[in-house]
Scaffold this motif. Sequence first.
Motif, PDB file in Angstrom:
ATOM      1  N   LEU A 116       0.849  -1.206   0.157  1.00 18.67           N
ATOM      2  CA  LEU A 116      -0.037   0.012  -0.070  1.00 18.67           C
ATOM      3  C   LEU A 116       0.799   1.485   0.072  1.00 18.67           C
ATOM      4  CD1 LEU A 116      -2.686  -1.203   2.427  1.00 18.67           C
ATOM      5  CD2 LEU A 116      -3.066  -0.839   0.216  1.00 18.67           C
ATOM      6  N   LYS A 117       1.831   1.424   0.782  1.00 21.76           N
ATOM      7  CA  LYS A 117       2.890   2.483   1.067  1.00 21.76           C
ATOM      8  C   LYS A 117       3.314   2.627  -0.719  1.00 21.76           C
ATOM      9  CE  LYS A 117       7.045   4.159   2.920  1.00 21.76           C
ATOM     10  NZ  LYS A 117       7.651   4.350   1.689  1.00 21.76           N
ATOM     11  N   GLU A 118       3.852   1.738  -1.149  1.00 25.57           N
ATOM     12  CA  GLU A 118       4.456   1.609  -2.500  1.00 25.57           C
ATOM     13  C   GLU A 118       3.239   2.128  -3.733  1.00 25.57           C
ATOM     14  OE1 GLU A 118       6.252  -2.217  -3.000  1.00 25.57           O
ATOM     15  OE2 GLU A 118       8.032  -1.347  -1.983  1.00 25.57           O
ATOM     16  N   TYR A 119       2.083   1.567  -3.574  1.00 26.17           N
ATOM     17  CA  TYR A 119       1.019   1.753  -4.364  1.00 26.17           C
ATOM     18  C   TYR A 119       0.613   3.383  -4.442  1.00 26.17           C
ATOM     19  CZ  TYR A 119      -3.742   1.959  -6.630  1.00 26.17           C
ATOM     20  OH  TYR A 119      -4.436   2.267  -7.434  1.00 26.17           O
ATOM     21  N   PHE A 120       0.622   3.859  -3.155  1.00 31.15           N
ATOM     22  CA  PHE A 120       0.268   5.325  -3.053  1.00 31.15           C
ATOM     23  C   PHE A 120       1.375   6.164  -3.106  1.00 31.15           C
ATOM     24  CE2 PHE A 120      -3.417   3.220  -1.154  1.00 31.15           C
ATOM     25  CZ  PHE A 120      -4.477   3.843  -1.676  1.00 31.15           C
ATOM     26  N   LYS A 121       2.692   5.690  -3.199  1.00 29.48           N
ATOM     27  CA  LYS A 121       3.838   6.375  -3.369  1.00 29.48           C
ATOM     28  C   LYS A 121       4.123   7.413  -2.086  1.00 29.48           C
ATOM     29  CE  LYS A 121       4.419   6.135  -8.377  1.00 29.48           C
ATOM     30  NZ  LYS A 121       3.370   5.307  -8.723  1.00 29.48           N
ATOM     31  N   TRP A 122       3.718   6.705  -0.896  1.00 33.22           N
ATOM     32  CA  TRP A 122       3.969   7.883   0.418  1.00 33.22           C
ATOM     33  C   TRP A 122       5.154   7.573   0.744  1.00 33.22           C
ATOM     34  CZ3 TRP A 122      -0.651   4.414   2.839  1.00 33.22           C
ATOM     35  CH2 TRP A 122      -1.883   4.980   2.425  1.00 33.22           C
ATOM     36  N   GLU A 123       5.775   8.821   0.960  1.00 28.52           N
ATOM     37  CA  GLU A 123       7.147   8.788   1.503  1.00 28.52           C
ATOM     38  C   GLU A 123       7.169   8.209   2.898  1.00 28.52           C
ATOM     39  OE1 GLU A 123      10.857  11.928   2.610  1.00 28.52           O
ATOM     40  OE2 GLU A 123       8.997  12.887   1.793  1.00 28.52           O
ATOM     41  N   LYS A 124       6.142   8.470   3.802  1.00 28.47           N
ATOM     42  CA  LYS A 124       6.023   7.827   5.193  1.00 28.47           C
ATOM     43  C   LYS A 124       4.760   7.214   5.443  1.00 28.47           C
ATOM     44  CE  LYS A 124       9.868   9.376   7.443  1.00 28.47           C
ATOM     45  NZ  LYS A 124      10.793   8.534   8.148  1.00 28.47           N
ATOM     46  N   ILE A 125       4.554   6.284   6.460  1.00 34.91           N
ATOM     47  CA  ILE A 125       3.341   5.717   6.188  1.00 34.91           C
ATOM     48  C   ILE A 125       2.944   5.981   8.120  1.00 34.91           C
ATOM     49  CG2 ILE A 125       4.040   3.451   6.882  1.00 34.91           C
ATOM     50  CD1 ILE A 125       1.779   2.313   5.387  1.00 34.91           C
ATOM     51  N   SER A 126       1.661   6.219   8.097  1.00 32.03           N
ATOM     52  CA  SER A 126       1.076   6.463   9.610  1.00 32.03           C
ATOM     53  C   SER A 126       0.102   5.458   9.748  1.00 32.03           C
ATOM     54  CB  SER A 126       0.304   8.021   9.595  1.00 32.03           C
ATOM     55  OG  SER A 126       1.199   8.987   9.110  1.00 32.03           O
TER      56      SER A 126
END
Length: 329
Positions: A116-126
């Motif tokens: 999910l982090k890679e799919y949304f291209k989030w730099e960080k995850i909360s």
Amino acid sequence: MAKRILNQLLFSNKIKFPITTRRFSHNTNQVQTKEIQIPVQWGHIAAKLWGNENERPILALHGWQDNAGTWDPLAPLISKHRSILAIDFPGHGCSSWVPPGIHYYAWDLPRIILYLKEYFKWEKISLLCHSMGAIAALRFSCLFPDDVDFFIAIDSLVADDYDLNIFIDKYPSVLRKINLQQTRLNEEPPSYTLEEIAKIWHLGTRKSVTMESAHILLKRGAKQSKKDPNKYYFSRDSRLKYTLFTPEKKIFVETLVKKLICPTLYIKAIDSPFSCDEFSVEMREIIAKNNEKYECHFVPGTHHVHLNTPELVFPLILNFLQKYNFHSI
């Protein structure tokens, strides 16, 4: 032993709990929501978004056999300060089941978080998590410490420590049931009236989920029967009931939790039987010793305290977000 430690912590701090009353409405109409589907190789992961879709949301993860609806009472409160994206794990809620012949594996859940982090291209995850979701998120946060800006866990952190003999004695039966369920994937499960199925969910959690909360979970967790339109059946993958929760050696878990460095809020429900064993308490003590940004709070309530009484956990979460300036990104 663990219960005695818990009581000592509670009474030594002279905590006074308020009377448990619902001060917040479960009505989410005042908050903008959006249903989305995230593609995966075997189908999709369903998710519900509360709040601003143009900002990076907090990823909310539910417990075993629950669904994203577990955040329906709490998410509207938090989303006024930070948007929430709650997923249905594979096989749960409105998400696709894994292919026939495949089974669910607890350590696959941290991989889902990474996906999910890679799919949304989030730099960080909360992360905002409960039970199985919290255990998965702890594992992810320890394996990828630089990728997590904060972690909020409700009533679980590590898998409870159980008697290995009990595990081994049950494995033959569980494996047979797994094979049996693989042959029934296209069959409609038994169906019930709404009140009956809500009661089954309520009692199945040893009353941890109230009857009112059961109806909330059923919005994503039940489907109308094709045989009788007046009845409903549990829509989650029946293979989930027989997930093999593999015990892990103490040295492995201890080494893992020492890697938790992000700001962490742990909320423990005092009426819950989970995470009260000596092993769980010891792991929390190791986290507290190694992470100066870890904090723990005890609240009255069952394992599903966030679902039944969101007003008890919301102030703690809001204070935590404000403390580290995570309330808006």
